[in-house]
Design a protein around this motif. Structure first.
Motif, PDB file in Angstrom:
ATOM      1  N   THR A  78       0.856  -1.186   0.000  1.00 37.34           N
ATOM      2  CA  THR A  78       0.000   0.000   0.000  1.00 37.34           C
ATOM      3  C   THR A  78       0.890   1.233   0.000  1.00 37.34           C
ATOM      4  OG1 THR A  78      -1.806  -1.101   1.176  1.00 37.34           O
ATOM      5  CG2 THR A  78      -1.759   1.305   1.251  1.00 37.34           C
ATOM      6  N   GLU A  90      -2.397  11.560 -10.569  1.00 32.73           N
ATOM      7  CA  GLU A  90      -2.778  10.659 -11.647  1.00 32.73           C
ATOM      8  C   GLU A  90      -1.553   9.908 -12.177  1.00 32.73           C
ATOM      9  OE1 GLU A  90      -4.962  12.708 -14.638  1.00 32.73           O
ATOM     10  OE2 GLU A  90      -6.507  13.412 -13.242  1.00 32.73           O
ATOM     11  N   ILE A  93      -0.568   7.247  -9.631  1.00 31.82           N
ATOM     12  CA  ILE A  93      -1.496   6.111  -9.666  1.00 31.82           C
ATOM     13  C   ILE A  93      -1.192   5.215 -10.852  1.00 31.82           C
ATOM     14  CG2 ILE A  93      -3.905   5.460 -10.031  1.00 31.82           C
ATOM     15  CD1 ILE A  93      -4.615   8.089  -8.486  1.00 31.82           C
ATOM     16  N   CYS A 103      -2.809  -0.884  -3.257  1.00 33.10           N
ATOM     17  CA  CYS A 103      -3.706   0.182  -2.824  1.00 33.10           C
ATOM     18  C   CYS A 103      -2.922   1.487  -2.737  1.00 33.10           C
ATOM     19  CB  CYS A 103      -4.328  -0.161  -1.463  1.00 33.10           C
ATOM     20  SG  CYS A 103      -5.488   1.068  -0.827  1.00 33.10           S
ATOM     21  N   ILE A 104      -3.584   2.583  -3.072  1.00 34.25           N
ATOM     22  CA  ILE A 104      -2.977   3.912  -2.985  1.00 34.25           C
ATOM     23  C   ILE A 104      -3.863   4.759  -2.084  1.00 34.25           C
ATOM     24  CG2 ILE A 104      -2.273   5.968  -4.264  1.00 34.25           C
ATOM     25  CD1 ILE A 104      -2.222   3.946  -6.734  1.00 34.25           C
ATOM     26  N   ASN A 123     -12.019  10.970  -6.899  1.00 34.30           N
ATOM     27  CA  ASN A 123     -11.704   9.589  -6.572  1.00 34.30           C
ATOM     28  C   ASN A 123     -12.264   8.630  -7.613  1.00 34.30           C
ATOM     29  OD1 ASN A 123     -12.664   6.939  -4.774  1.00 34.30           O
ATOM     30  ND2 ASN A 123     -10.611   7.674  -4.334  1.00 34.30           N
ATOM     31  N   TYR A 126      -9.778   8.720 -10.348  1.00 36.63           N
ATOM     32  CA  TYR A 126      -8.547   8.049  -9.951  1.00 36.63           C
ATOM     33  C   TYR A 126      -8.691   6.522 -10.062  1.00 36.63           C
ATOM     34  CZ  TYR A 126      -7.060  12.549  -7.990  1.00 36.63           C
ATOM     35  OH  TYR A 126      -6.714  13.874  -7.812  1.00 36.63           O
ATOM     36  N   ASN A 127      -9.840   6.003  -9.660  1.00 35.79           N
ATOM     37  CA  ASN A 127     -10.040   4.558  -9.738  1.00 35.79           C
ATOM     38  C   ASN A 127     -10.215   4.082 -11.178  1.00 35.79           C
ATOM     39  OD1 ASN A 127     -10.211   2.918  -7.063  1.00 35.79           O
ATOM     40  ND2 ASN A 127     -11.138   4.900  -6.561  1.00 35.79           N
ATOM     41  N   ALA A 130      -6.685   3.796 -12.376  1.00 36.69           N
ATOM     42  CA  ALA A 130      -6.082   2.574 -11.837  1.00 36.69           C
ATOM     43  C   ALA A 130      -6.563   1.347 -12.602  1.00 36.69           C
ATOM     44  CB  ALA A 130      -6.405   2.446 -10.353  1.00 36.69           C
ATOM     45  N   ARG A 144      -6.850  -0.442  -5.604  1.00 37.40           N
ATOM     46  CA  ARG A 144      -7.835   0.520  -5.112  1.00 37.40           C
ATOM     47  C   ARG A 144      -7.172   1.850  -4.793  1.00 37.40           C
ATOM     48  NH1 ARG A 144      -8.585  -1.870  -0.760  1.00 37.40           N
ATOM     49  NH2 ARG A 144      -7.887  -0.361   0.802  1.00 37.40           N
ATOM     50  N   VAL A 145      -7.847   2.936  -5.129  1.00 41.94           N
ATOM     51  CA  VAL A 145      -7.419   4.273  -4.711  1.00 41.94           C
ATOM     52  C   VAL A 145      -8.442   4.769  -3.690  1.00 41.94           C
ATOM     53  CG1 VAL A 145      -6.808   6.608  -5.404  1.00 41.94           C
ATOM     54  CG2 VAL A 145      -6.444   4.708  -7.000  1.00 41.94           C
ATOM     55  N   ASP A 146      -8.007   4.962  -2.460  1.00 40.23           N
ATOM     56  CA  ASP A 146      -8.906   5.405  -1.392  1.00 40.23           C
ATOM     57  C   ASP A 146      -9.094   6.911  -1.414  1.00 40.23           C
ATOM     58  OD1 ASP A 146      -9.131   2.799  -0.598  1.00 40.23           O
ATOM     59  OD2 ASP A 146      -8.013   3.032   1.279  1.00 40.23           O
TER      60      ASP A 146
END
Length: 242
Positions: A78, A90, A93, A103-104, A123, A126-127, A130, A144-146
């Protein structure tokens, strides 16, 4: 090379794509019954999917027995990254997914130039980035990007569930090769800062939370370079770039 898609609708030798992926396969790629694609399910395995039906907004498949992906690292990493300004996140990621991150988690700290703004909408983008990077890189899971952690205390609290937490500090620290080697940990957290770095109080808080302070050599790296350098080094030292 067959096209790669991710789906949660996969069980008992059957699978399906809906939404934008179904549209891409049916309309953009002009898929036909009998075509084969690579399907990745929620179990992290890869399947060969043979198209059995193309319906409005839906493509159905018969699938082979799943197999582990050679593209997935044997360590879960992570990346906790200080929120950078403009479009640098971006870039982080996209490239970290290619390198094998799981995970980021962006976070805000005292010296962040950026400030929270419309993070829910960002977000989603961002996902999507990813997911596209995962397809391009041949990944079998969707990293996953939180949503960003808006308080530094939240960052410190999020580190308790990892086998190793490595804090990359501009002040230097232990050589990374002394802390990482194949089989050293199952879950690793890497923490890198924003443009402004970390305050002494933040560095102390991370150390109190159990983070091990490490360095990346004598040069000062940009905030978008440091996380990728740290991740590359971690993958190399754990045997995941061989």
């Amino acid at each position: 090379m067959p096209h790669r898609y991710f789906t949660r609708e996969l069980a008992n030798g059957q699978a399906a794509l809906t939404g934008s992926d179904a549209h891409h396969l049916a309309n953009v790629m002009r898929g036909r019954v009998g075509d084969e694609v690579v399907l990745c399910g929620p179990d992290g395995l890869e399947y060969t999917g043979t198209v059995t039906a193309i319906l409005p907004g839906r493509v159905e498949f018969a699938v082979s027995e799943g197999a582990p992906s050679k593209a997935e690292p044997n360590v879960e990493v992570t990346l906790f990254v200080g929120y950078p300004k403009q479009g640098k996140l971006e870039e982080i990621i996209r490239h970290s997914v290619e390198l094998g991150v799981s995970c980021i988690v962006p976070f805000f700290s005292r010296y962040c130039v950026a400030a929270p703004k419309k993070e829910d909408a960002k977000n989603e983008r961002y996902n999507r980035i990813a997911a596209e990077a995962a397809k391009q890189a041949g990944r079998a899971i969707l990293p996953r990007v939180d949503l960003p952690l808006e308080h530094f205390a939240a960052l410190c609290g999020a580190l308790k569930d990892y086998d190793k937490v490595l804090f990359f500090y501009e002040g230097g620290g232990a050589p990374l090769r002394e802390l990482l080697h194949p089989g050293c940990a199952g879950r690793i957290a890497l923490v890198t800062g924003s443009e402004g770095g970390f305050s002494p109080e933040e560095a102390a808080a991370l150390q109190a939370a159990g983070a091990l302070t490490v360095g990346l050599g004598p040069r000062i790296l940009r905030c978008e370079t440091a996380p990728l350098a740290a991740l590359t080094a971690a993958m190399l030292l754990t045997g995941n770039l061989e």
